[in-house]
Structure formats: structure tokens, C-alpha cells
Design an enzyme around this catalytic site. Sequence first.
Site, PDB file in Angstrom:
ATOM      1  CE  LYS A 117     -11.392  10.574 -25.733  1.00  0.00           C
ATOM      2  NZ  LYS A 117     -10.008  10.136 -25.870  1.00  0.00           N
ATOM      3  CG  HIS A 139      -2.171  15.871 -25.610  1.00  0.00           C
ATOM      4  ND1 HIS A 139      -0.878  15.975 -24.846  1.00  0.00           N
ATOM      5  CD2 HIS A 139      -2.959  15.094 -25.371  1.00  0.00           C
ATOM      6  CE1 HIS A 139      -0.976  14.488 -24.088  1.00  0.00           C
ATOM      7  NE2 HIS A 139      -2.181  14.120 -24.411  1.00  0.00           N
ATOM      8  CG  ASP A 191      -2.030   0.997   1.337  1.00  0.00           C
ATOM      9  OD1 ASP A 191      -1.714   1.959   0.745  1.00  0.00           O
ATOM     10  OD2 ASP A 191      -2.836   0.774   1.922  1.00  0.00           O
TER      11      ASP A 191
HETATM   12  C1  BG6 Z   1      -4.012  11.013 -23.995  1.00  0.00           C
HETATM   13  C2  BG6 Z   1      -5.559  11.447 -23.548  1.00  0.00           C
HETATM   14  O1  BG6 Z   1      -3.249  11.812 -23.162  1.00  0.00           O
HETATM   15  O2  BG6 Z   1      -3.975  11.240 -25.241  1.00  0.00           O
HETATM   16  C3  BG6 Z   1      -6.561  10.530 -24.337  1.00  0.00           C
HETATM   17  O3  BG6 Z   1      -5.764  10.907 -22.329  1.00  0.00           O
HETATM   18  C4  BG6 Z   1      -6.312  10.627 -26.028  1.00  0.00           C
HETATM   19  O4  BG6 Z   1      -7.891  10.560 -24.322  1.00  0.00           O
HETATM   20  C5  BG6 Z   1      -4.662  10.422 -26.183  1.00  0.00           C
HETATM   21  O5  BG6 Z   1      -6.855   9.408 -26.853  1.00  0.00           O
HETATM   22  C6  BG6 Z   1      -4.252  10.742 -27.648  1.00  0.00           C
HETATM   23  O6  BG6 Z   1      -3.052  10.359 -27.879  1.00  0.00           O
HETATM   24  P1  BG6 Z   1      -2.474   9.907 -29.258  1.00  0.00           P
HETATM   25  O7  BG6 Z   1      -1.027   9.880 -28.931  1.00  0.00           O
HETATM   26  O8  BG6 Z   1      -3.264   8.703 -29.549  1.00  0.00           O
HETATM   27  O9  BG6 Z   1      -2.772  11.272 -30.282  1.00  0.00           O
END
Ligand code: BG6
Length: 468
Positions: free
Chosen positions: A321, A235, A90
Site C-alpha cells: 500500500k 491473489h 442476529d
Molecule cells: C483485496 C484486498 O482482496 O484486493 C485489498 O483485500 C486490495 O487490500 C484488493 O486492495 C486489490 O484488488 P484489485 O482488484 O483492486 O487489484
Amino acid sequence: MDNTQGHTAADALVVFGVTGDLAYKKIFPSLYAMVKRGMLNVPVIGVAASPWSLAQLRKHAREAIIKSGEIDDKPALDHLLSLLGYVSGDYNDPGTFKALKNTLGDARRPAHYLAIPPELFMTVVKGLGATGLAEQARVIIEKPFGRDLASARELNRVLRSVFADDAIFRIDHYLGKEAIMNILYFRFANTFLEPVWNRNYVASVQITLSEAFGVQGRGAFYESAGCLRDVVQNHLFQIVALLAIEPPAYQSFDAVHTEKHKIFRAMRPLAPDDLVRGQYTGYRKEPGVAKDSDVETFCALRLFIDSWRWQGVPWYLRSGKCLAGTVAEILVELKPPPQRLFDDSAPTNGRDNYLRFRLSPRTAIALAARVKRAGKAFTGDQRELFLLDEQPDKEAPYERLLGDAMAGDGALFAREACIEAAWAVVEPVLAKHHRVVSYKAGSWGPNEADALIAANGSWHNPIAEETE
Ligand code: BG6
């Protein structure tokens, strides 16, 4: 730019959360790739709550690697499995950290990778500090780095109370992608771009990160995050920063980070009308999702960077999504020539010259320009000068970033100041926003997103598969 000099390599890798999803999908395949390249030859100690034996962990690791692709180097796989160790316990129990210390043996400079839910970050960091396991060590953490400005600051405070700043590696895996590294390179290794790369020539910038799949069993996580926190604040903002920065003043990634920070600081904080939040129909039926959820699975926003270079240029960001395809693309649209000298030079499809960066699935850069059609008339078409990059054997982002963290090279990691400044931009709309509007799975999101961009044209919907 080379940042690899003057760092000491870690002499062990500790993976907290080794039995979890991230380790299964990304970390084991990356470790295997690192061993194949001869880049990993230190003990890899997994830590997790499950009372597994080392043999069970090895079996699990082997499965994860097989699942990710073909085993093309059996000795490398065997070597990786021989490097594994396991500590179960833990994270709230000091005994777990003592057991880890014993297992680490002679290792003095471990890299601790926290592949665990963010709510456990602080417990583990404090546990490492209290057991003396942070001295000369590094810590590697994954986004989300907090869920708003206050929690990001608190996380940074705890990390900094135990680790030195240059011992903290914050992974935003987009920074380890070739196509994204190439934005920096392409911008500053060429001469022709700089004269037009500003408010005088650029009409708008669009970035689309579209995924054809839904939350894939991560409903509960999504309920606590939503698209804005999941991919936009990190991102997509990182991509904006690389596209928008001033030339780094000297040849070092420190200079790049300094310029990126200025961009985050210059981003105008978002207001509710800058944002369209969408939710795909069916999301509320996903496991872990509230029946009346107002969490966005799609987000489109309009952003301004109040700097000398970018004043007045709208940046449109969009991600979601269950959209029409799995594709990521940037479109930098240029202003029209000052005079329309030819009858047909007004763009028929609504677009002037542009530069298009395809980030995935296949990396490409295209420059659209008008050329004359053969014949008497002075009419033409817009065509693309197209550069397709298909270099084999690229390192996957996790492989690259894990290797860098082990080597002590922080160039491609997110920095505290940038993360906090990015949170400050989205902070006003985290709590105050319009309700989600629903969109059909397989579409390009709700119509409201079209209205957001209408004053400056229309969304460019990237084609998911290219045929060139
Ligand atoms: C992640 C997200 O950081 O990046 C995901 O949590 C997303 O929801 C993913 O699908 C996308 O990454 P990549 O590299 O597949 O474009």
C-alpha cells in the site's frame, strides 16, 4: 474449456451482510450489471442485523449503484430493486434463519453469499445447516479463508459438514479478472511459449501488485491480516500457479485445479530471510492501528518452486500500500543468449529479453527483443512487441464470479486443497519473521527489498500510466 454444462441454476440469492461495505461497493453494482445482461431474475434476499425496512434497503442499493457509475438502464435498476427482500436479525438467533426460510418461500436452490466478517462464517453456516437451508443450496464465501493452515482447515471442516464440496464457492476475485484468465489462455493456446517456459530459458519471474493508496479506513482489518495474508497468499500465489502449472492433461478446469495444486505443493515453504516486511510511515496513525504495530503494509518475497520445470528459478513477489503507483505487472526475464556475439548485446539497462504481462490498469502483453539499429555498426536496442488489449464491456470480476456461482460453475473459484497448500507455504513466516522496516509513502518500498533481489538483478518498477 467449458464448464457450464450440467449445472442447475440457483433460484434465489441470499446476501448475508447486505448492509456492509462489500455489498455496497461490489455486490450491488454487480447485481445491477447482471440484471442488465438478463443474467439475474430471481429473488435477492438481504440479511443483516440492522433493523431496516425493505424501502431502506432499496434506497441503499440504489445509492450504491449510482455511486459505482452512471445509471444507464433505469428499467434494469427498477427490476433489481423489485427483486430485493430483506430479513433483519442476529446470526446467533435461530429465529433469523426461520424468517429467512419464510422469505425464501418456494425457492429450493438458494445461493447463500456470506459477505460478512470471516469470524461469522461458521455461525452462519451452522445456522443454515440447522434450519434445513443448506439442502440443494450453495454457499459463496470470500477470502480470507482462515488466517493460517489450522484455521483454514477448521473452516473447511465446518463448510464440508453442511455443504457438499461442489456447492462451496470460494471467491478469490483475481481469478475472475480477464488479464488473469488470459495467463492460462495465452500459455496454452500458443505454441511458441512452451519451449522456453522453463528453468533452461527463464532466469527469474517477478510479480508486482502495487497500490498508491493506504489502508483506506480498513486499519483494524489490516491489523489482523497484513499484506502477506491480504493479497500474497491468495491473489499473488494464484497468479504464480497459473504461470507455473504444467499443461492441464485434458480439457477441463478440474485438470487446471489439479495442476495448480501440484504447484502449491511444490512451493518451498518460506523462511524469514525470504521475506521483507515493510510499513509505510503514517500507518500507525490510521484509525484502528496500534501505535507500535508490527503489521506489514508491504511485502516482498523470494519463492522457489521445487519442480522439474522450475528448479532453481527465483520468483520474486511484491505488493504494498502507499507505493509509487497503482499497477500490477508480471515480468518473466529470460536468460541471455549463450554467447555475446555483439559488443552491445550485454543489456545496458540490466535486462535481457523478457515477457511482460500488464494486469492492470490496462491489460497488455509485451515481448522484449533486441533489434539492430540502422547503420554500419552491429549494435541495437531492446524494443517491445506490444499487444494492448482494450476490449470494452468486460464483466467485472464480481459480476463474472457471482454469475458463475449462481449458475453452479466452479471453474474460477479457489479450491480447498489449493488454499490449504498455499497456507502451508507461508505458515513458517506467519509467526516467525523479521520486524517491519518503514518506507516512505509514494516510494517503491523499503531498500531491504532491493537487497532481496540483488543476486538476480533488480526490481522492475512498472510505469503506472502507459503512453503507447
Ligand atoms: C483485496 C484486498 O482482496 O484486493 C485489498 O483485500 C486490495 O487490500 C484488493 O486492495 C486489490 O484488488 P484489485 O482488484 O483492486 O487489484
